[in-house]
Design a protein around this motif. Structure first.
Motif, PDB file in Angstrom:
ATOM      1  N   MET B 188      42.755  29.158  24.727  1.00 20.61           N
ATOM      2  CA  MET B 188      43.011  29.148  26.235  1.00 20.61           C
ATOM      3  C   MET B 188      42.683  27.527  26.668  1.00 20.61           C
ATOM      4  O   MET B 188      43.146  26.743  27.515  1.00 20.61           O
ATOM      5  CB  MET B 188      42.520  30.236  26.923  1.00 20.61           C
ATOM      6  CG  MET B 188      43.334  30.728  28.185  1.00 20.61           C
ATOM      7  SD  MET B 188      45.009  30.330  28.136  1.00 20.61           S
ATOM      8  CE  MET B 188      45.056  29.203  29.353  1.00 20.61           C
ATOM      9  N   GLU B 189      41.357  27.307  26.405  1.00 13.38           N
ATOM     10  CA  GLU B 189      40.633  25.942  26.646  1.00 13.38           C
ATOM     11  C   GLU B 189      41.413  24.916  26.189  1.00 13.38           C
ATOM     12  O   GLU B 189      41.802  23.873  26.746  1.00 13.38           O
ATOM     13  CB  GLU B 189      39.064  25.930  26.196  1.00 13.38           C
ATOM     14  CG  GLU B 189      38.069  26.576  26.998  1.00 13.38           C
ATOM     15  CD  GLU B 189      38.297  26.371  28.539  1.00 13.38           C
ATOM     16  OE1 GLU B 189      38.492  25.005  28.771  1.00 13.38           O
ATOM     17  OE2 GLU B 189      38.322  27.205  29.373  1.00 13.38           O
ATOM     18  N   LEU B 190      41.806  24.882  25.003  1.00  9.06           N
ATOM     19  CA  LEU B 190      42.758  23.882  24.106  1.00  9.06           C
ATOM     20  C   LEU B 190      43.915  23.775  25.083  1.00  9.06           C
ATOM     21  O   LEU B 190      44.281  22.493  25.232  1.00  9.06           O
ATOM     22  CB  LEU B 190      43.088  24.186  22.855  1.00  9.06           C
ATOM     23  CG  LEU B 190      43.838  23.282  22.008  1.00  9.06           C
ATOM     24  CD1 LEU B 190      42.684  22.243  21.539  1.00  9.06           C
ATOM     25  CD2 LEU B 190      44.201  23.872  20.667  1.00  9.06           C
ATOM     26  N   VAL B 195      47.355  20.350  28.205  1.00  6.17           N
ATOM     27  CA  VAL B 195      48.406  20.293  29.592  1.00  6.17           C
ATOM     28  C   VAL B 195      47.705  19.501  30.585  1.00  6.17           C
ATOM     29  O   VAL B 195      48.431  18.821  30.946  1.00  6.17           O
ATOM     30  CB  VAL B 195      48.301  21.808  30.138  1.00  6.17           C
ATOM     31  CG1 VAL B 195      48.977  21.740  31.822  1.00  6.17           C
ATOM     32  CG2 VAL B 195      49.190  22.649  29.174  1.00  6.17           C
ATOM     33  N   THR B 196      46.491  19.168  30.850  1.00  6.31           N
ATOM     34  CA  THR B 196      45.857  18.207  31.737  1.00  6.31           C
ATOM     35  C   THR B 196      46.201  17.021  31.385  1.00  6.31           C
ATOM     36  O   THR B 196      46.485  16.091  31.941  1.00  6.31           O
ATOM     37  CB  THR B 196      44.367  18.647  32.008  1.00  6.31           C
ATOM     38  OG1 THR B 196      44.263  20.122  32.194  1.00  6.31           O
ATOM     39  CG2 THR B 196      43.858  18.058  33.309  1.00  6.31           C
ATOM     40  N   GLU B 197      45.885  16.741  30.010  1.00  4.88           N
ATOM     41  CA  GLU B 197      45.798  15.356  29.476  1.00  4.88           C
ATOM     42  C   GLU B 197      47.329  14.745  29.743  1.00  4.88           C
ATOM     43  O   GLU B 197      47.488  13.588  29.930  1.00  4.88           O
ATOM     44  CB  GLU B 197      45.238  15.373  28.049  1.00  4.88           C
ATOM     45  CG  GLU B 197      45.216  14.059  27.269  1.00  4.88           C
ATOM     46  CD  GLU B 197      45.140  14.366  25.841  1.00  4.88           C
ATOM     47  OE1 GLU B 197      44.421  15.253  25.270  1.00  4.88           O
ATOM     48  OE2 GLU B 197      45.947  13.114  25.010  1.00  4.88           O
ATOM     49  N   LEU B 198      48.191  15.579  29.376  1.00  5.33           N
ATOM     50  CA  LEU B 198      49.461  15.328  29.013  1.00  5.33           C
ATOM     51  C   LEU B 198      50.515  15.429  30.325  1.00  5.33           C
ATOM     52  O   LEU B 198      51.579  15.113  30.421  1.00  5.33           O
ATOM     53  CB  LEU B 198      50.409  16.058  27.856  1.00  5.33           C
ATOM     54  CG  LEU B 198      49.915  15.578  26.685  1.00  5.33           C
ATOM     55  CD1 LEU B 198      50.491  16.499  25.554  1.00  5.33           C
ATOM     56  CD2 LEU B 198      49.798  14.296  26.007  1.00  5.33           C
ATOM     57  N   LEU B 213      44.318  33.661  37.337  1.00  4.94           N
ATOM     58  CA  LEU B 213      43.715  33.134  38.345  1.00  4.94           C
ATOM     59  C   LEU B 213      42.850  31.882  38.034  1.00  4.94           C
ATOM     60  O   LEU B 213      42.710  31.036  38.570  1.00  4.94           O
ATOM     61  CB  LEU B 213      42.945  34.252  39.388  1.00  4.94           C
ATOM     62  CG  LEU B 213      43.642  35.071  40.055  1.00  4.94           C
ATOM     63  CD1 LEU B 213      42.696  35.934  40.859  1.00  4.94           C
ATOM     64  CD2 LEU B 213      44.696  34.292  41.182  1.00  4.94           C
ATOM     65  N   HIS B 214      42.082  31.913  37.046  1.00  2.74           N
ATOM     66  CA  HIS B 214      41.272  30.905  36.305  1.00  2.74           C
ATOM     67  C   HIS B 214      41.936  29.683  36.082  1.00  2.74           C
ATOM     68  O   HIS B 214      41.583  28.526  36.348  1.00  2.74           O
ATOM     69  CB  HIS B 214      40.529  31.429  35.170  1.00  2.74           C
ATOM     70  CG  HIS B 214      39.305  30.583  34.541  1.00  2.74           C
ATOM     71  ND1 HIS B 214      38.473  30.007  35.568  1.00  2.74           N
ATOM     72  CD2 HIS B 214      39.338  29.909  33.594  1.00  2.74           C
ATOM     73  CE1 HIS B 214      37.526  29.242  34.930  1.00  2.74           C
ATOM     74  NE2 HIS B 214      38.234  29.194  33.716  1.00  2.74           N
ATOM     75  N   TYR B 215      43.037  29.716  35.363  1.00  2.00           N
ATOM     76  CA  TYR B 215      43.713  28.711  34.971  1.00  2.00           C
ATOM     77  C   TYR B 215      45.286  28.117  35.761  1.00  2.00           C
ATOM     78  O   TYR B 215      45.588  29.126  36.345  1.00  2.00           O
ATOM     79  CB  TYR B 215      44.375  28.828  33.449  1.00  2.00           C
ATOM     80  CG  TYR B 215      43.210  28.989  32.337  1.00  2.00           C
ATOM     81  CD1 TYR B 215      42.358  28.102  32.017  1.00  2.00           C
ATOM     82  CD2 TYR B 215      42.903  30.432  32.160  1.00  2.00           C
ATOM     83  CE1 TYR B 215      41.565  27.991  30.949  1.00  2.00           C
ATOM     84  CE2 TYR B 215      41.896  30.505  31.182  1.00  2.00           C
ATOM     85  CZ  TYR B 215      41.115  29.532  30.651  1.00  2.00           C
ATOM     86  OH  TYR B 215      40.228  29.602  29.797  1.00  2.00           O
ATOM     87  N   GLY B 216      45.452  26.999  35.733  1.00  2.00           N
ATOM     88  CA  GLY B 216      46.683  26.616  36.365  1.00  2.00           C
ATOM     89  C   GLY B 216      46.369  26.415  37.871  1.00  2.00           C
ATOM     90  O   GLY B 216      45.344  26.342  38.491  1.00  2.00           O
ATOM     91  N   ASP B 217      47.626  26.134  38.680  1.00  2.00           N
ATOM     92  CA  ASP B 217      47.591  25.481  40.081  1.00  2.00           C
ATOM     93  C   ASP B 217      48.317  26.631  40.650  1.00  2.00           C
ATOM     94  O   ASP B 217      48.119  26.621  41.859  1.00  2.00           O
ATOM     95  CB  ASP B 217      48.170  24.375  40.132  1.00  2.00           C
ATOM     96  CG  ASP B 217      48.177  23.335  38.957  1.00  2.00           C
ATOM     97  OD1 ASP B 217      46.997  23.162  38.663  1.00  2.00           O
ATOM     98  OD2 ASP B 217      49.246  22.965  38.690  1.00  2.00           O
ATOM     99  N   ARG B 218      48.743  27.802  40.060  1.00  2.00           N
ATOM    100  CA  ARG B 218      49.761  28.531  40.977  1.00  2.00           C
ATOM    101  C   ARG B 218      49.848  29.931  40.250  1.00  2.00           C
ATOM    102  O   ARG B 218      49.931  29.840  39.026  1.00  2.00           O
ATOM    103  CB  ARG B 218      51.192  27.733  41.404  1.00  2.00           C
ATOM    104  CG  ARG B 218      52.280  28.640  42.183  1.00  2.00           C
ATOM    105  CD  ARG B 218      53.533  28.013  42.147  1.00  2.00           C
ATOM    106  NE  ARG B 218      54.604  28.696  42.563  1.00  2.00           N
ATOM    107  CZ  ARG B 218      55.853  28.163  42.375  1.00  2.00           C
ATOM    108  NH1 ARG B 218      56.013  26.974  41.965  1.00  2.00           N
ATOM    109  NH2 ARG B 218      56.863  28.903  43.012  1.00  2.00           N
TER     110      ARG B 218
END
Ligand code: ATP
Ligand code: MG
Lengths: 300, 264
Positions: B188-190, B195-198, B213-218
């Motif tokens: 998940m961290e990977l 996703v953030t980097e690319l 809720l922890h990951y992502g924007d929506r």
């Protein structure tokens, strides 16, 4: 067994190495049990014989056209499966029984003698070395070249896509591989090799015959299974070599069992013996090799 | 960017088993957004990813990815725009091929190699460089068959493969569900890092409310083939797992009372 008989067996073993390479492509790489070969083997024989005898073609282009005809046969089988979703085994059966009729048409009869005709083997005669030595040599060069070409192909981008399409179609598609197209190409290639074997067999044996395809599927399969369960198959090159070896071994096993009078076997028993050989190898090898797993899983 | 508009999916149409899995679904995921998707079993989460990736053809509606209408494209063609990581680690990689060959296969998605050798020095170096990110030592096992790896290792490799080409859209369907908690956390961290980097446009299906809720924007919630909840920004930031659970329970309850009605 005399030297003459020995070299004759080597010759047939080499020719059936092509059938084994075809079975390797369909059964092992594409996971597609292809029965078309029962028709494409005599198709290759018929096309080559007609072009050489009736049309007076040079035997080399005639042999090449025979292989192309085989490609077409395999392509049609794959097309029935890919385009119309007909079960793979049934597609192969449909094409091979159609080919039975087509071969009779092509030859305008059940067989076509090639005795005395100009064949790929007569091209290498008269160099002071007897034909029964030169013919197997010529075949060895051709068959090993084809093996190396196949190895190289399977390492190209396209070849690797084909391997992935057979091993894990969903994953292959998700990685941009057109799985249907890989089946079309792979079955075409496998049947081109089989038809090539048919064309060479007819020229070596001296006739094309509409019935000469019976049992070809099981011979190819036996060669692949036996070869791959005896030799190491960690790389592609080793696997294809094992197929050629299996075909040769199979031929020798047949020659010896027919020669051994105490067994009391007749030439017509060969198909039965082959089928038993395949069953014994499959049962005996448990789940050691991938091939055994593959074929057993399918049948269960 | 992903635009799903007015998509309806019915399975087993015209048979007694007919079931509508998606009802006139509308979903727009803007470029670079990381969307998490939750919902009960059979809510239509996987079906909507399958519609985007081309495994399921909708009865009607339209799917647009990166400005191209892909509604009629076959799976392999869409794979030039979309990558996927499946729930089953066995699905994302090909076990008969080596790690390097799997990588080369993924590479071929956007740069097909045709009759050139599948593997060359550039691809070997690139694969090794990417695999180093995992800190699993896989960069030294390039020629091992993938079948020899553990589920977690295979899933990590799938993720790298999915993000190796030039595709800008990433679909993840419970891609950590088959892993042990520690490995799941690692993958998940990977995922987040890559996703953030690319700056990938991503859709992740998960059964973990905390993850959603922890990951992502929506975050969106599916229920019976419809999106019944959609939160981002401050609204989402203020949400707790308990709020989501309450929503979940409410829908399950509704389902029960529906059944009760039918039975009554
Ligand atoms: N291939 C199929 N054939 C028939 N029905 C299907 C098929 N795939 C999905 N369905 C049905 O469509 C509905 C939605 O399924 P889907 O797999 O999208 O659910 P999901 O939200 O992913 O659930 P889960 O959390 O269990 O993975 C279900 O009712 C399911 O039974
Ligand atoms: Mg699902």
């Amino acid at each position: 067994m005399s030297l003459y008989e020995l070299l004759g067996t080597v010759e047939v073993g080499l020719i059936f190495g092509l059938v084994a390479l075809g079975a390797f492509i369909t059964f092992r790489i594409l996971d597609f049990p292809d029965l078309t070969v029962e028709g494409s083997f005599p198709l290759g024989a018929a096309v080559a014989a007609i072009l050489i005898v009736n049309f007076g073609w040079n035997p080399w282009p005639a042999t090449l056209v025979a292989a192309i005809a085989g490609f077409g046969a395999g392509f049609v089988t794959a097309f029935l499966n890919v385009r119309f979703n007909i079960l793979h085994i049934l597609s192969g059966i449909l094409v091979s029984i159609s080919l039975y009729s087509i071969n009779l048409r092509v030859m305008s009869g059940p067989n076509k003698p090639l005795l005395g005709a100009h064949t790929i083997f007569s091209a290498v005669q008269g160099w002071g070395i007897p034909a029964y030595i030169l013919s197997p040599l010529l075949l060895a060069v051709i068959i090993l070249s084809i093996k190396v070409l196949l190895d190289l192909f399977l390492h190209t981008g396209l070849g690797m896509n084909m391997r992935a399409a057979g091993a894990n179609p969903a994953m292959a598609a998700a990685n941009g591989v057109n799985v249907g197209r890989m089946k079309l190409l792979g079955l075409g290639m496998a049947n081109a090799l089989t038809a090539l074997a048919g064309a060479m067999f007819a020229q070596s044996f001296g006739a094309a015959d509409a019935y000469m395809g019976i049992g070809v599927i099981i011979i190819g399969l036996a060669s692949v299974i036996v070869g791959m369960s005896i030799l190491p198959v960690r790389t592609i090159a080793q696997a294809t070599l094992a197929c050629l070896f299996g075909a040769m071994l199979y031929r020798f096993a047949v020659a010896f069992s027919l020669n051994a009078d105490f067994l009391g076997l007749k030439a017509s028993d060969v198909q039965l013996v082959t089928a038993i050989l395949v069953v014994v190898t499959l049962v005996g090898q448990s789940s050691r090799s991938g091939m055994g797993k593959l074929l057993k899983r399918k049948s269960s | 960017m992903i635009e799903v508009s007015d998509v309806r999916v019915t399975f087993n149409k015209g048979t007694p088993l007919e079931a509508t899995a998606l009802h006139e679904l509308d979903l727009v995921v803007p470029r670079g957004q990381f969307l998490t998707v939750i919902g009960s079993n059979g809510a239509g989460k996987s079906t909507s990813l399958n519609v985007i990736a081309g495994l399921v053809r909708p009865d009607c509606g339209k799917v647009v990815v990166d400005g191209q209408n892909v509604t009629d494209w076959p799976i392999h063609q869409r794979s030039r725009l979309i990558s996927r990581v499946f729930q089953d680690p066995k699905m994302g990689t090909c076990e008969d091929l080596t790690i390097l060959e799997n990588f080369a296969l993924a590479h071929g998605r956007t740069q097909p190699r045709g009759f050139r050798f599948a593997i060359d020095k550039t691809i070997r170096e690139r694969a090794a460089e990417r695999l180093k990110l995992l800190k699993l030592g896989l960069e030294n096992r390039l020629n091992d068959k993938v079948g020899l790896l553990s589920g977690g290792q295979r899933q990590a490799v799938s993720l790298l493969m999915a993000t190796t080409g030039e595709t800008r859209v990433l679909l993840l369907d419970e891609h950590t569900a088959a892993l042990d908690p520690k490995t799941a956390e690692f993958v998940m961290e990977l995922t987040r890092e890559i996703v953030t980097e690319l700056k990938l446009t991503s859709v992740m299906v998960t059964h973990s409310m905390a993850q959603a809720l922890h990951y992502g924007d929506r975050t969106v919630m599916f229920h019976r083939g419809r999106i019944i909840f959609d939160a981002q920004g401050d609204k989402r930031a203020a949400m707790q797992v308990s709020d989501l659970l309450a929503l979940f329970k409410r829908d399950q309850g509704e389902e029960l009372s529906d059944d009760a009605l039918l039975l009554g």
